[in-house]
Design an enzyme around this catalytic site. Structure first.
Site, PDB file in Angstrom:
ATOM      1  N   LYS A  81      70.489 -76.612 -65.131  1.00  0.00           N
ATOM      2  CA  LYS A  81      71.960 -76.667 -65.258  1.00  0.00           C
ATOM      3  C   LYS A  81      72.576 -75.283 -65.283  1.00  0.00           C
ATOM      4  O   LYS A  81      73.682 -75.081 -64.814  1.00  0.00           O
ATOM      5  CB  LYS A  81      72.415 -77.549 -66.421  1.00  0.00           C
ATOM      6  CG  LYS A  81      72.027 -77.159 -67.807  1.00  0.00           C
ATOM      7  CD  LYS A  81      72.604 -78.174 -68.817  1.00  0.00           C
ATOM      8  CE  LYS A  81      71.916 -78.098 -70.156  1.00  0.00           C
ATOM      9  NZ  LYS A  81      70.618 -78.757 -70.205  1.00  0.00           N
ATOM     10  N   ARG A 116      65.106 -88.305 -72.721  1.00  0.00           N
ATOM     11  CA  ARG A 116      64.188 -87.557 -73.602  1.00  0.00           C
ATOM     12  C   ARG A 116      64.634 -87.652 -75.045  1.00  0.00           C
ATOM     13  O   ARG A 116      63.822 -87.730 -75.965  1.00  0.00           O
ATOM     14  CB  ARG A 116      64.125 -86.088 -73.168  1.00  0.00           C
ATOM     15  CG  ARG A 116      63.349 -85.874 -71.886  1.00  0.00           C
ATOM     16  CD  ARG A 116      63.551 -84.458 -71.360  1.00  0.00           C
ATOM     17  NE  ARG A 116      63.205 -83.457 -72.324  1.00  0.00           N
ATOM     18  CZ  ARG A 116      63.889 -82.317 -72.500  1.00  0.00           C
ATOM     19  NH1 ARG A 116      64.937 -82.033 -71.757  1.00  0.00           N
ATOM     20  NH2 ARG A 116      63.510 -81.442 -73.402  1.00  0.00           N
ATOM     21  N   SER A 129      65.160 -78.282 -67.870  1.00  0.00           N
ATOM     22  CA  SER A 129      66.466 -78.819 -68.263  1.00  0.00           C
ATOM     23  C   SER A 129      67.487 -77.681 -68.367  1.00  0.00           C
ATOM     24  O   SER A 129      68.569 -77.736 -67.775  1.00  0.00           O
ATOM     25  CB  SER A 129      66.315 -79.534 -69.613  1.00  0.00           C
ATOM     26  OG  SER A 129      67.559 -79.704 -70.243  1.00  0.00           O
ATOM     27  N   HIS A 180      72.619 -70.071 -73.568  1.00  0.00           N
ATOM     28  CA  HIS A 180      72.139 -71.406 -73.910  1.00  0.00           C
ATOM     29  C   HIS A 180      71.136 -71.293 -75.048  1.00  0.00           C
ATOM     30  O   HIS A 180      70.368 -70.342 -75.118  1.00  0.00           O
ATOM     31  CB  HIS A 180      71.477 -72.068 -72.704  1.00  0.00           C
ATOM     32  CG  HIS A 180      71.447 -73.555 -72.822  1.00  0.00           C
ATOM     33  ND1 HIS A 180      72.531 -74.342 -72.542  1.00  0.00           N
ATOM     34  CD2 HIS A 180      70.474 -74.410 -73.211  1.00  0.00           C
ATOM     35  CE1 HIS A 180      72.230 -75.610 -72.740  1.00  0.00           C
ATOM     36  NE2 HIS A 180      70.981 -75.682 -73.156  1.00  0.00           N
TER      37      HIS A 180
HETATM   38  N1  URA Z   1      68.763 -77.645 -74.374  1.00  0.00           N
HETATM   39  C1  URA Z   1      68.753 -78.218 -73.153  1.00  0.00           C
HETATM   40  O1  URA Z   1      69.718 -78.108 -72.401  1.00  0.00           O
HETATM   41  N2  URA Z   1      67.690 -78.899 -72.763  1.00  0.00           N
HETATM   42  C2  URA Z   1      66.604 -79.051 -73.542  1.00  0.00           C
HETATM   43  O2  URA Z   1      65.669 -79.679 -73.116  1.00  0.00           O
HETATM   44  C3  URA Z   1      66.613 -78.460 -74.825  1.00  0.00           C
HETATM   45  C4  URA Z   1      67.709 -77.760 -75.233  1.00  0.00           C
END
Ligand code: URA
Length: 434
Positions: A188, A169, A184, A83
């Site tokens: 996930k 956001r 965040s 990510h």
């Molecule tokens: N990527 C995400 O999934 N969440 C964030 O808050 C920033 C980047």
């Protein structure tokens, strides 16, 4: 349950929130009794006053268990994901996921949409005709098991709270916050049932983390969350001063990603894709060094199997796999404008933040939650920072659909590219690791 007003005011006044406060607050948002305007106020209070590590643990846990948590216990293999904290032209997840799958990993990737001035993997993937990122949990699991990878978004079943907070956001100026980004991403990613994660923490003008110190704080926060849940978290810090690669904009970035999957060397994009794969291979003892991993990953890209894996994934997710052979099925803008160098010299700046915001002005990103995204528009650069140019050389091409939007983007880009007599101090792409 305490009044929502009092819980928000406590965070505004820097008082500690109890586990119960956080749990009630987030649960109420999930079930609709707490409204977007109240959550927006809380997000802004967190933006300014942060969350303590205890508060963050509860906040993340609540986000994680807002939906189902997958497990892949019945898979014999290592389940990983990557990510990024968000950048401009950052399309690494798209070639990396099928590369990892071909190297032997399972990759159940849950990504996000564009956030602030940064692009989102989901918006890019949706520029492929028919491609669906909205897949239910059972089908997602099935695809991952049979195909070793799938690329979806947060769903009402998996990380639903992130889906809603992320969208809120995006339009309330509350993105650049260490606890909000950490919760965040980690909620996930933990919901995917992975063994390991690699994070690309972007640093610089076009990133949410402007310097290495804040990036390191974010990395340590996410690592601590990973540790608490028993997952390995590797981190690369990478530069986001100029857009990554040569293309920004949804469909344009899919084309560049496909180039990488075909084994073409695309500066920065191929380099980062190989490094990410190599770090994961080393962590999971598939190789003994980063160099060995990069070599293996490079050879794999050259076999054509990565492109095949991507084509299979596209087909399984409802998209047209012909995209891997015929880029013309991707959306194309109606018009092009070439921007040329007004003087000779060396390019010392291509401002990622300016180009990220200009993409939104072209219609390639969102200003409001309900905005639709134009998949065709964007920028294709002819030059990168450090290149020499002569007066009249092409700097970049704008792909656009509406004159008004072009004008608005152009105005924003007045100082986005700088040409100097002397080169600027060069900034490496990979700034460090953790
Ligand atoms: N990527 C995400 O999934 N969440 C964030 O808050 C920033 C980047």
């Amino acid at each position: 349950m305490r009044l929502f007003y009092d819980i928000i005011a406590d965070k505004r006044d820097k008082k500690a929130l109890s586990k119960e406060d956080i749990s009630d607050f987030l649960q109420s948002y999930l079930d609709g009794t707490l409204k977007d305007y109240q959550m927006s106020a809380m997000l802004m209070a967190i933006f300014f006053n942060s969350l303590s590590s205890e508060e963050l643990e509860t906040w993340t846990e609540k986000m994680l268990y807002s939906g189902e948590v997958l497990d892949f216990y019945d898979i014999e293999g290592v389940v990983v994901d990557k990510h990024s904290t968000g950048g401009v032209g950052d399309k690494i997840s798209i070639p990396l996921a099928p590369l990892l799958a071909e190297l032997g990993f399972y990759v159940p990737m849950i990504s996000g949409r564009g956030l602030g001035h940064t692009g989102g993997t989901l918006d890019k993937l949706e520029s492929i005709p028919g491609f669906s990122v909205n897949i239910d949990k059972d089908s997602f699991k099935k695809i991952v098991k049979s195909n070793k990878m799938a690329l979806i978004g947060q769903t009402p079943e998996i990380a639903p709270l992130d889906k809603r907070l992320y969208a809120l956001r995006d339009v309330t100026g509350t993105v650049e916050s260490v606890p909000l980004i950490a919760s965040s991403i980690m909620s996930k990613k933990l919901a995917e049932g992975i063994n390991g994660l690699i994070l690309d923490i972007k640093i610089g003008k076009g990133a949410f983390m402007k310097d290495l110190a804040s990036g390191t704080r974010l990395a340590k926060t996410m690592r601590a969350i990973g540790k608490r849940f028993g997952r390995s978290v590797d981190v690369l810090f990478t530069s986001m001063e100029e857009p990554l690669g040569y293309a920004t904009g949804n469909a344009l970035e899919i084309k560049e990603s496909l180039d990488v999957m075909q084994g073409k060397y695309v500066p920065q994009v191929t380099e980062l894709t190989l490094r990410m794969a190599a770090v994961l291979m080393k962590t999971f003892k598939m190789t003994t060094s980063i160099e060995e991993g990069e070599e293996k990953a490079k050879k794999m890209l050259e076999t054509g199997k990565v492109l095949e894996r991507f084509a299979k994934t596209v087909a399984l997710q409802g998209g047209d796999p012909k995209v891997t052979e015929d880029y013309s099925i991707l959306p194309e803008s109606r018009f092009r404008k070439e921007v040329k160098a007004a003087e000779s010299g060396i390019i010392t700046k291509i401002d990622a933040l300016d180009f990220g915001k200009a993409l939104i002005r072209l219609g390639g990103g969102r200003l409001r939650q309900e905005d639709s995204v134009n998949k065709a528009v964007g920028f294709v650069f002819a030059k990168k920072v450090g290149d020499s140019v002569k007066t009249g050389d092409l700097l970049y091409t704008i792909h656009y659909d509406e004159e008004e939007r072009l004008k608005s983007a152009d105005e924003h880009l007045e100082n986005a590219v700088k040409i100097s007599e002397k080169p600027a101090e060069s900034i490496p792409l990979i700034l460090g690791s953790l």
